[in-house]
Design a protein around this motif. Structure first.
Motif, mmCIF file in Angstrom:
data_model
loop_
_atom_site.group_PDB
_atom_site.id
_atom_site.type_symbol
_atom_site.label_atom_id
_atom_site.label_comp_id
_atom_site.label_asym_id
_atom_site.label_seq_id
_atom_site.Cartn_x
_atom_site.Cartn_y
_atom_site.Cartn_z
ATOM 1 N N LEU B 216 0.821 -1.204 0.000
ATOM 2 C CA LEU B 216 0.000 0.000 0.000
ATOM 3 C C LEU B 216 0.859 1.259 0.000
ATOM 4 O O LEU B 216 0.361 2.374 0.155
ATOM 5 C CB LEU B 216 -0.939 0.011 1.206
ATOM 6 N N GLY B 217 2.147 1.084 -0.106
ATOM 7 C CA GLY B 217 3.042 2.231 -0.259
ATOM 8 C C GLY B 217 3.475 2.912 1.030
ATOM 9 O O GLY B 217 4.193 3.891 0.993
ATOM 10 N N SER B 258 2.377 -8.854 3.772
ATOM 11 C CA SER B 258 0.995 -9.293 3.629
ATOM 12 C C SER B 258 0.253 -8.195 2.859
ATOM 13 O O SER B 258 0.680 -7.041 2.869
ATOM 14 C CB SER B 258 0.371 -9.533 4.992
ATOM 15 N N PRO B 259 -0.873 -8.524 2.206
ATOM 16 C CA PRO B 259 -1.518 -7.533 1.326
ATOM 17 C C PRO B 259 -1.917 -6.244 2.042
ATOM 18 O O PRO B 259 -1.917 -5.188 1.445
ATOM 19 C CB PRO B 259 -2.747 -8.269 0.802
ATOM 20 N N GLN B 260 -2.249 -6.336 3.319
ATOM 21 C CA GLN B 260 -2.651 -5.132 4.049
ATOM 22 C C GLN B 260 -1.492 -4.560 4.861
ATOM 23 O O GLN B 260 -1.698 -3.750 5.770
ATOM 24 C CB GLN B 260 -3.841 -5.430 4.970
ATOM 25 N N GLU B 261 -0.296 -4.993 4.622
ATOM 26 C CA GLU B 261 0.946 -4.532 5.254
ATOM 27 C C GLU B 261 1.009 -4.774 6.758
ATOM 28 O O GLU B 261 1.785 -4.142 7.447
ATOM 29 C CB GLU B 261 1.229 -3.025 5.054
ATOM 30 N N ASN B 262 0.190 -5.664 7.292
ATOM 31 C CA ASN B 262 0.255 -5.904 8.733
ATOM 32 C C ASN B 262 1.403 -6.817 9.108
ATOM 33 O O ASN B 262 1.911 -6.758 10.230
ATOM 34 C CB ASN B 262 -1.046 -6.539 9.226
ATOM 35 N N PRO B 282 15.677 -19.603 8.846
ATOM 36 C CA PRO B 282 15.593 -18.986 7.516
ATOM 37 C C PRO B 282 14.320 -18.166 7.303
ATOM 38 O O PRO B 282 14.342 -17.170 6.615
ATOM 39 C CB PRO B 282 15.609 -20.173 6.555
ATOM 40 N N ILE B 283 13.231 -18.596 7.889
ATOM 41 C CA ILE B 283 11.979 -17.871 7.671
ATOM 42 C C ILE B 283 11.498 -17.264 8.973
ATOM 43 O O ILE B 283 11.452 -17.929 10.014
ATOM 44 C CB ILE B 283 10.901 -18.800 7.081
ATOM 45 N N MET B 284 11.181 -15.986 8.929
ATOM 46 C CA MET B 284 10.639 -15.310 10.096
ATOM 47 C C MET B 284 9.419 -14.504 9.673
ATOM 48 O O MET B 284 9.396 -13.920 8.600
ATOM 49 C CB MET B 284 11.677 -14.370 10.701
ATOM 50 N N VAL B 285 8.413 -14.506 10.541
ATOM 51 C CA VAL B 285 7.206 -13.734 10.279
ATOM 52 C C VAL B 285 7.098 -12.680 11.364
ATOM 53 O O VAL B 285 7.233 -12.988 12.552
ATOM 54 C CB VAL B 285 5.949 -14.635 10.275
ATOM 55 N N TRP B 286 6.897 -11.438 10.946
ATOM 56 C CA TRP B 286 6.930 -10.305 11.870
ATOM 57 C C TRP B 286 5.621 -9.542 11.811
ATOM 58 O O TRP B 286 4.980 -9.487 10.766
ATOM 59 C CB TRP B 286 8.042 -9.327 11.492
ATOM 60 N N GLU B 287 5.304 -8.910 12.945
ATOM 61 C CA GLU B 287 4.197 -7.970 12.947
ATOM 62 C C GLU B 287 4.793 -6.594 12.656
ATOM 63 O O GLU B 287 5.685 -6.145 13.382
ATOM 64 C CB GLU B 287 3.489 -7.985 14.293
ATOM 65 N N VAL B 288 4.319 -5.944 11.617
ATOM 66 C CA VAL B 288 4.950 -4.697 11.180
ATOM 67 C C VAL B 288 4.772 -3.595 12.214
ATOM 68 O O VAL B 288 5.703 -2.866 12.528
ATOM 69 C CB VAL B 288 4.373 -4.267 9.809
ATOM 70 N N LEU B 289 3.585 -3.496 12.792
ATOM 71 C CA LEU B 289 3.274 -2.390 13.691
ATOM 72 C C LEU B 289 4.148 -2.401 14.941
ATOM 73 O O LEU B 289 4.583 -1.360 15.417
ATOM 74 C CB LEU B 289 1.788 -2.466 14.074
ATOM 75 N N THR B 290 4.403 -3.582 15.490
ATOM 76 C CA THR B 290 5.152 -3.651 16.742
ATOM 77 C C THR B 290 6.590 -4.096 16.540
ATOM 78 O O THR B 290 7.412 -3.941 17.447
ATOM 79 C CB THR B 290 4.496 -4.673 17.689
ATOM 80 N N GLY B 291 6.903 -4.666 15.404
ATOM 81 C CA GLY B 291 8.253 -5.190 15.195
ATOM 82 C C GLY B 291 8.454 -6.530 15.877
ATOM 83 O O GLY B 291 9.575 -7.026 15.961
ATOM 84 N N ASN B 334 -3.255 -18.975 10.843
ATOM 85 C CA ASN B 334 -4.252 -17.925 10.939
ATOM 86 C C ASN B 334 -3.758 -16.810 11.839
ATOM 87 O O ASN B 334 -3.221 -17.060 12.921
ATOM 88 C CB ASN B 334 -5.569 -18.501 11.486
ATOM 89 N N MET B 335 -3.927 -15.609 11.405
ATOM 90 C CA MET B 335 -3.475 -14.447 12.139
ATOM 91 C C MET B 335 -4.659 -13.889 12.906
ATOM 92 O O MET B 335 -5.794 -14.091 12.526
ATOM 93 C CB MET B 335 -2.937 -13.382 11.183
ATOM 94 N N PRO B 336 -4.447 -13.142 14.006
ATOM 95 C CA PRO B 336 -3.131 -12.784 14.541
ATOM 96 C C PRO B 336 -2.601 -13.785 15.577
ATOM 97 O O PRO B 336 -1.485 -13.636 16.035
ATOM 98 C CB PRO B 336 -3.412 -11.434 15.207
ATOM 99 N N ASP B 337 -3.387 -14.788 15.941
ATOM 100 C CA ASP B 337 -2.968 -15.633 17.061
ATOM 101 C C ASP B 337 -2.135 -16.838 16.625
ATOM 102 O O ASP B 337 -1.801 -17.689 17.440
ATOM 103 C CB ASP B 337 -4.185 -16.072 17.896
ATOM 104 N N MET B 338 -1.789 -16.925 15.331
ATOM 105 C CA MET B 338 -0.882 -17.943 14.831
ATOM 106 C C MET B 338 -1.388 -19.363 15.052
ATOM 107 O O MET B 338 -0.614 -20.281 15.234
ATOM 108 C CB MET B 338 0.517 -17.809 15.469
ATOM 109 N N THR B 339 -2.703 -19.543 15.042
ATOM 110 C CA THR B 339 -3.216 -20.900 15.154
ATOM 111 C C THR B 339 -3.077 -21.585 13.803
ATOM 112 O O THR B 339 -3.195 -20.944 12.766
ATOM 113 C CB THR B 339 -4.696 -20.897 15.561
#
Lengths: 335, 696
Positions: B216-217, B258-262, B282-291, B334-339
């Motif tokens: 979304l820029g 992710s498409p909504q940049e979260n 090698p693979i890490m998944v991050w929450e953009v808002l909190t880091g 499934n986000m946000p609780d990673m189930t």
């Protein structure tokens, strides 16, 4: 006007040069035989036979009597233009790259290549008058430390400007051999350096894809002309604020390049605004050397393709250039 | 006895072993705490601990002892930091579940607070700890709610979040931003129609490898191995492009937003370090808002099977998914609780998630007597919504329309003899009950398929074979009841399709071996607007508003004529920029418009009135540009003329000497000007002669 396409050389052209009057064009080539042509009809006047290797450079004197040549056969020679006979040969340890008459034609400068464990040298010889014996002892020789592609005498023969392989221009006092200035501007090899008629400015052409216009007095870069390809040669128009640039992809990578991508054209730039005005196509290899006709009414180009092309400008060139000039003057007055 | 220095300058005298005694005394007889001097306590040194068990008075002693024991365990200090201790009781002596503690210093109290807050006292009781200063603050809260001022709000936001991440969308001139990487420089600039782009920022080594925008820029992502910015991925945004967030990941090479940049998925090529397994996955998944790092994984993917992105995101960021390594179905996180959840589709080959709904499509190849199958599944419940069986299938590709309204399933089929290839385009109409499917049969092979990003059109490049040198290009319209053919244009040097993000226009491009042919089309009614060429172009990118197209030649793929060319939507060249070592040109994406459909309609209706105003602004700007340019040129000319005047004077000063020197080469009495005239006459004769020859 349709240019004359001169087919005579068997290999790439290294230099082309008008004589002072502009009626003759001298050309040198990798085929070891310099040619001389009539500028106005493209007919061949004659050849200078004797060199055994690429002829890298030539220089013709004020009266069009004697031609200097520098060759990869480790010699530089003096030729009689009238009949094409050899008058003298200077022998060196390495190929001669540059030959250049001084003003007044009493002196000549030669530059040799740095190879086979020998340094590149700048030699200056006193040249005997026609008919007198020529000494083979130079007035001086000066080690340059790296390859030098071009060397020119400044006004009154006070100094010699050398375009170096590292992109610098080094200025040596012609009397004391002291280095007077070391000019940094280009980022890669300087292929060509030439002065304006009054020798107050000079233009350099570089592998770094630019040509630069310099002020002799301050040693400062006045303008930079940018292209997308290495620039092999650049000249200043004697009559308009124009400069012409020639070049193209290196000979090495030409075969892998689409001919239209290579852009083998002589390009005209406005000297003041650094804007490209137009281009003249025709060569199908990089352009190795350019020279403006002394009266500014045409130019000659020599290409990697082995052709020498002599161009005479159409009237539209002058009318457009004059219009352009007028418009600028009016605009300046309106300010 | 030892003396313990109190940070406040108070010398308290405590028995060193007193605290240890507490544990050692197993007897019920509790040694009373020694009397301690009352300190001039700061409120920060007092703690209230709550949520202890509330017990009857008779159990007090036992509880008291247990509390002390737990306290010792929780604090785990070499000496006793307490100056006072009180387990609170009510009038009847029953404990109230509160504990008051006083410490020798504020620091000790803060340390204890951190330890005790959230301490698991027993199975039922998790403690809360408050300093008295906190309590005072609570007590001092006004009863009336006063909304905070904007400044206060900004000061209390998490770091970086006080930036306006959408500031660039409010440019008064409505221009587009782009970022360009060349040499070691990165330039952020406003694109301009009729002039040089306006530079916003130029930074050296902004990213060590490449750059990418979030979808979304909002953020510009950069990669770092070390240096000014520590290792990992950094996100930049806001009006000054400040560093908003950093995700430390050693050796990071690829990212997927992710498409909504979260969320952000990062991938590192480095092997897992056995010394530090957790931080070198090698693979890490991050929450953009909190880091915050939410998830790590080290899947075993053979090198040849690796293709990025590894995961597919649901359009609303609610889950990401990939095919289970044993091919038994799709694993979703499934986000946000990673189930984790799984949809069983045995033998699945590939799948595609809807960009808008919790739907996904998948296909299973033919096995023995089972036909190939395309299924449509609810990604949340796993419920099968629609399926279709197909035979003689070679391969299937699935394309979701951006609106999620339709799904195109491109079925590459082969005749029974195995010699003739043909294609079915199966259109699943998602919004209609029972999802009816419409089939478009084509007797050619389809090289490219592309949906119009808005609207219902699609374009295909098709030919008798996949590598046919001059394939055909066709445009279609998917109408509510049929697939309408609009136009086929034959024999095109084309291998890629680039729709305008706003639809309606498309660039049919022949990149790579086709040397950068570009055709600009308006699709309905079909009209070829321009045929152009950007020789050897490697990329084609529309700006998000569909006004400009940028084509470029990156130094990553070619060393010749690196740079970019800017075109308008109709294929008119606006600017050609050549840069040494040019690498990337990226338009900044825009977030989805906040306007409703009716608002857009209204704007379109009033566009004529609006555009008068825009034209006026353009005229004012371009005339100011003209005058600025003229002034600049005049200055250049003036400077040059002054220089020439000086040079002429210098030349004049040495003219006599020079003439004498030059003429010394000529015989005495020689006048070069006389000579000149003579030659000129001769010249004319020769020219005439030549002309005659040509005529003959």
């Amino acid at each position: 006007m349709k240019p004359f396409m001169l087919q005579g050389h068997e290999r790439s052209i290294t230099t082309v040069q008008y004589n002072r009057e502009g009626d003759l064009v001298f050309s040198t080539s990798k085929d070891s035989t310099p040619h001389v042509w009539f500028a106005d009809n493209g007919e061949r006047l004659g050849t200078f036979d004797g060199h055994k290797g690429t002829v890298w450079d030539c220089s013709v004197d004020f009266m069009t009597e004697r031609l200097l040549t520098a060759s990869a056969d480790n010699t530089a020679r003096i030729w009689k233009v009238e009949d094409g006979s050899q008058m003298h040969a200077f022998e060196f340890k390495t190929p001669a790259r540059v030959a250049e008459w001084s003003e007044g034609n009493k002196l000549a400068a030669f530059v040799t290549d740095r190879i086979m464990g020998h340094d590149a040298y700048l030699y200056v010889y006193a040249i005997a008058e026609m008919g007198e014996a020529q000494s083979s002892e130079p007035l001086f020789e000066l080690g340059l430390g790296m390859k030098c592609q071009t060397a020119r005498w400044s006004a009154l023969n006070q100094s010699i400007y050398c375009g170096m392989d590292d992109g610098s221009v080094r200025v040596f006092d012609a009397e004391t051999q002291q280095e007077l200035a070391h000019l940094d501007g280009h980022r890669a090899r300087v292929h060509d350096l030439s002065f304006s008629d009054d020798k107050q400015m000079f233009i350099t052409a570089s592998k770094d894809k630019t040509a630069m216009l310099w002020d002799v007095k301050s040693n400062a870069v006045i303008r930079t002309y940018r292209t997308e390809h290495p620039v092999n040669s650049a000249k200043i128009s004697p009559i308009y604020d124009h400069v012409i640039l020639g070049g193209g992809q290196d000979a090495m990578s030409v075969t892998t390049t689409h001919s239209r991508v290579g852009k083998f054209q002589v390009r005209f730039f406005h000297a003041v605004y650094e804007e490209e005005l137009g281009g003249v196509t025709g060569h199908f290899g990089p352009i190795n050397y350019l020279d403006f006709a002394p009266n500014g009414r045409g130019f000659t180009s020599g290409g990697e393709d082995g052709y020498v092309r002599i161009h005479h400008f159409d009237d539209s060139y002058y009318t457009q250039a004059e219009e352009f000039k007028l418009r600028d003057e009016i605009a300046a007055q309106m300010e | 006895m030892v003396s313990i220095a109190d940070p406040r300058g108070y010398q308290s005298t405590l028995r060193k072993n007193e605290w240890e005694d507490l544990e050692d005394t197993e007897s019920d007889e509790e040694e009373p705490l020694p009397e301690l001097p009352v300190l001039d306590e700061s409120k920060d040194a007092l703690l209230l601990v709550t949520n202890l068990p509330a017990e009857k008075a008779k159990k007090f002693a036992k509880l008291d002892k247990y509390v002390k024991k737990q306290l010792k365990k929780a604090l785990n200090t070499p000496y006793n930091p307490l100056t006072d201790y009180e387990l609170c009781v009510d009038d009847d002596g029953n404990t109230t579940g509160h504990l008051l503690l006083s410490f020798i210093s504020d620091d000790e109290a803060a340390f204890a607070k951190a330890k005790l807050d959230g301490y698991k006292f027993d199975k039922k009781h998790v403690l809360n700890a408050y300093s008295f200063a906190d309590l005072d603050r609570v007590a001092e809260y006004p009863d009336e709610y006063v909304p905070p001022t904007e400044d206060e709000l900004e000061a209390n936001l998490p770091p970086g979040m006080n930036e306006n991440l959408r500031s660039w969308t409010t440019d008064p001139l409505g221009r587009e931003q782009f970022v360009m990487k060349y040499e070691d420089q990165v330039q952020l600039a406003w694109a301009e129609r009729d002039r040089e782009p306006e530079t916003i920022d130029v930074r050296t080594n902004w990213s060590e490898t490449y750059l990418t925008w979030s979808p979304l820029g909002s953020y510009l992502a950069t990669f770092h191995s070390d240096g000014e910015v520590p290792v990992g991925v950094a996100l930049w945004g806001g009006s000054d492009m400040k560093r908003i967030r950093r995700f430390p990941h050693r050796g990071v090479k690829l990212v997927q937003f992710s498409p909504q940049e979260n969320y952000l998925i990062t991938w590192s090529s480095l092997p897992v370090d056995p010394q530090d397994v957790e931080n070198t996955q090698p693979i890490m998944v991050w929450e953009v808002l909190t880091g915050k790092r939410l998830y790590t994984s080290a899947p075993k993917i053979p090198k040849e099977a690796f293709s990025w992105p590894l995961f597919q995101w649901a359009g609303d960021d609610s889950a990401f998914a990939r095919i289970a390594s044993d091919g038994s179905g799709i694993r979703l996180i499934n986000m946000p609780d990673m189930t984790k959840s799984k949809i069983d589709i045995k033998g699945i080959k590939s799948f595609a998630m809807s960009p808008t709904d919790s739907l996904l499509s998948a296909w299973v190849p033919e096995v023995e007597n089972q036909p190939a199958r395309v299924v449509l599944v609810n990604s949340r419940t796993g419920e099968m919504i629609r399926h279709k069986n197909l035979v003689q299938v070679v391969n299937i590709d699935m394309f979701w329309q951006k609106s999620g309204d339709n799904l195109c399933v491109k079925v590459d089929r082969v005749s029974k003899s195995g010699k003739t290839f043909f294609v079915n385009l199966e259109f699943f109409r998602i919004r209609i009950k029972d999802v009816p499917v419409e089939t478009l049969k084509l007797d050619t092979r389809v090289i490219r398929f592309s949906w119009e990003p808005t609207g219902t059109h699609f374009a295909i490049i098709h030919g008798a074979d996949i590598d046919v040198p001059r394939p055909d290009v066709s445009f279609y319209n998917l109408q509510p009841n049929k697939v309408e053919h609009i136009k086929t244009t034959e024999g095109k040097a084309a291998n890629e399709l680039f729709w305008s993000p706003q639809g309606k226009h498309i660039v049919v491009a022949g990149l790579r071996e086709l040397n950068g042919k570009l055709e600009f089309w308006s699709v309905n009614p079909p009209e070829q607007m321009a045929i152009c060429e950007h020789l050897k172009a490697t990329t084609v990118e529309w700006d998000p508003t569909g006004r400009y197209v940028a084509t470029s030649i990156s130094a990553w793929s070619s060393s010749i004529e690196n740079g970019y060319t800017l075109w308008n939507f109709a294929g008119q060249q606006l600017r050609r920029v050549l840069k040494e070592k040019f690498y990337q040109f990226l338009w900044r994406p825009r977030p989805k418009s906040l306007l409703s459909k009716s608002q857009v309609k209204k704007i379109k209706k009033n566009l004529r009135h609006k555009s008068i105003e825009y034209d006026r602004i353009d005229t004012v700007r371009s005339s100011s540009l003209d005058s600025a340019k003229r002034a600049e040129r005049n200055a250049l000319l003036q400077e040059y003329r002054d220089l020439c005047t000086r040079m002429e004077a210098d030349a004049a000063a040495m003219a006599d000497a020079r003439n004498a020197l030059i003429l010394s080469a000529a015989p005495a009495g020689y006048n070069p000007d006389d000579d000149w005239e003579e030659v000129e006459v001769e010249t004319e004769e020769l020219v005439k002669e030549h002309v005659v020859q040509v005529k003959e």
